[in-house]
Design an enzyme around this catalytic site. Sequence first.
Site, PDB file in Angstrom:
ATOM      1  N   ASP A  34       0.851  -1.204   0.000  1.00  0.00           N
ATOM      2  CA  ASP A  34       0.000   0.000   0.000  1.00  0.00           C
ATOM      3  C   ASP A  34       0.884   1.251   0.000  1.00  0.00           C
ATOM      4  O   ASP A  34       0.717   2.177  -0.802  1.00  0.00           O
ATOM      5  CB  ASP A  34      -0.886  -0.053   1.256  1.00  0.00           C
ATOM      6  CG  ASP A  34      -2.053   0.928   1.221  1.00  0.00           C
ATOM      7  OD1 ASP A  34      -2.791   0.991   2.211  1.00  0.00           O
ATOM      8  OD2 ASP A  34      -2.226   1.605   0.188  1.00  0.00           O
ATOM      9  N   VAL A 126       1.528  -7.790   6.673  1.00  0.00           N
ATOM     10  CA  VAL A 126       1.021  -7.289   7.962  1.00  0.00           C
ATOM     11  C   VAL A 126      -0.176  -8.101   8.451  1.00  0.00           C
ATOM     12  O   VAL A 126      -0.315  -8.381   9.634  1.00  0.00           O
ATOM     13  CB  VAL A 126       0.622  -5.803   7.796  1.00  0.00           C
ATOM     14  CG1 VAL A 126      -0.200  -5.297   8.957  1.00  0.00           C
ATOM     15  CG2 VAL A 126       1.860  -4.945   7.604  1.00  0.00           C
TER      16      VAL A 126
HETATM   17  N1  APR Z   1       5.467  -5.122  -4.865  1.00  0.00           N
HETATM   18  C1  APR Z   1       4.889  -6.343  -4.713  1.00  0.00           C
HETATM   19  N2  APR Z   1       4.612  -6.894  -3.510  1.00  0.00           N
HETATM   20  C2  APR Z   1       4.965  -6.179  -2.411  1.00  0.00           C
HETATM   21  C3  APR Z   1       5.569  -4.892  -2.485  1.00  0.00           C
HETATM   22  C4  APR Z   1       5.828  -4.378  -3.775  1.00  0.00           C
HETATM   23  N3  APR Z   1       6.393  -3.172  -3.953  1.00  0.00           N
HETATM   24  N4  APR Z   1       5.786  -4.447  -1.204  1.00  0.00           N
HETATM   25  C5  APR Z   1       5.345  -5.415  -0.385  1.00  0.00           C
HETATM   26  N5  APR Z   1       4.857  -6.464  -1.088  1.00  0.00           N
HETATM   27  C6  APR Z   1       4.307  -7.733  -0.615  1.00  0.00           C
HETATM   28  C7  APR Z   1       4.716  -8.176   0.763  1.00  0.00           C
HETATM   29  O1  APR Z   1       6.007  -8.765   0.719  1.00  0.00           O
HETATM   30  C8  APR Z   1       3.622  -9.186   1.072  1.00  0.00           C
HETATM   31  O2  APR Z   1       3.950 -10.462   0.543  1.00  0.00           O
HETATM   32  O3  APR Z   1       2.905  -7.594  -0.521  1.00  0.00           O
HETATM   33  C9  APR Z   1       2.405  -8.643   0.306  1.00  0.00           C
HETATM   34  C10 APR Z   1       1.291  -8.073   1.172  1.00  0.00           C
HETATM   35  O4  APR Z   1       1.839  -7.518   2.349  1.00  0.00           O
HETATM   36  P1  APR Z   1       1.295  -6.116   2.949  1.00  0.00           P
HETATM   37  O5  APR Z   1       1.661  -5.032   2.042  1.00  0.00           O
HETATM   38  O6  APR Z   1       1.753  -6.069   4.373  1.00  0.00           O
HETATM   39  O7  APR Z   1      -0.303  -6.252   2.900  1.00  0.00           O
HETATM   40  P2  APR Z   1      -1.300  -7.058   3.852  1.00  0.00           P
HETATM   41  O8  APR Z   1      -0.654  -8.200   4.541  1.00  0.00           O
HETATM   42  O9  APR Z   1      -2.516  -7.318   2.985  1.00  0.00           O
HETATM   43  O10 APR Z   1      -1.666  -5.976   4.971  1.00  0.00           O
HETATM   44  C11 APR Z   1      -2.431  -4.864   4.605  1.00  0.00           C
HETATM   45  O11 APR Z   1      -0.855  -3.360   5.562  1.00  0.00           O
HETATM   46  O12 APR Z   1       0.250  -1.720   4.450  1.00  0.00           O
HETATM   47  C12 APR Z   1      -0.814  -1.959   5.260  1.00  0.00           C
HETATM   48  O13 APR Z   1      -2.413  -0.292   4.630  1.00  0.00           O
HETATM   49  C13 APR Z   1      -2.120  -1.675   4.559  1.00  0.00           C
HETATM   50  O14 APR Z   1      -3.387  -1.902   6.561  1.00  0.00           O
HETATM   51  C14 APR Z   1      -3.049  -2.539   5.351  1.00  0.00           C
HETATM   52  C15 APR Z   1      -2.213  -3.775   5.632  1.00  0.00           C
END
Ligand code: APR
Length: 178
Positions: A34, A126
């Site tokens: 995000d 997360v």
């Molecule tokens: N490109 C592709 N994948 C990515 C990138 C990127 N630039 N950055 C992170 N990821 C991957 C992470 O390694 C993980 O495998 O995206 C996957 C999802 O992880 P998160 O971003 O933590 O998302 P999520 O687990 O769904 O949690 C969502 O986290 O960032 C906050 O606002 C968001 O509250 C929400 C929560």
Amino acid sequence: MHRVHVVQGDITALEVDAIVNAANERMLGGGGVDGAIHRAAGPALLEACRAVPEVRPGVRCPTGESRITPAGRLPARYVIHTVGPVWQGGRQGEAELLASCYRTSLELARRHGLRSIAFPAISCGVYGYPPERAAAVAHRAIAEFLAGDDTLERVLLVAFDAGMHAVLRAAVPAEGDE
Ligand code: APR
């Protein structure tokens, strides 16, 4: 024709019709993918998110649902924001909510006539969803959708690291018309 592909890299760099953002229900940015998407897209994306109406106080996109916005400075044309479930042990409907993220994102893409879409590993950061389980849910939901659709040409599952790449490759068969 294989339509589902597993790739490793930064989803913000992909020139596809839509990249999917693993957002939260407020849809005003966050960490992880995000944060990366908002940083790469610039402030126009946050403005577009603010314009998405709240369905109840503090909630623009309920868990399991998806919303589409323009993509600001990203090479993609649209961002489809979806909110995955927080993993709570697997008995709170997490699998169905995660499947719904993939299904509603694909339905939005179809409704907008999009040809290509890229998903991050929704909920696998997360939100703590076990990657192997998430990958199986994602593959099944995508395969079920594509069985009834001939508009989407490319569905990318994007791993950010090698560990997730291996998990996704194990879950998505290389052959087969998906
Ligand atoms: N490109 C592709 N994948 C990515 C990138 C990127 N630039 N950055 C992170 N990821 C991957 C992470 O390694 C993980 O495998 O995206 C996957 C999802 O992880 P998160 O971003 O933590 O998302 P999520 O687990 O769904 O949690 C969502 O986290 O960032 C906050 O606002 C968001 O509250 C929400 C929560």
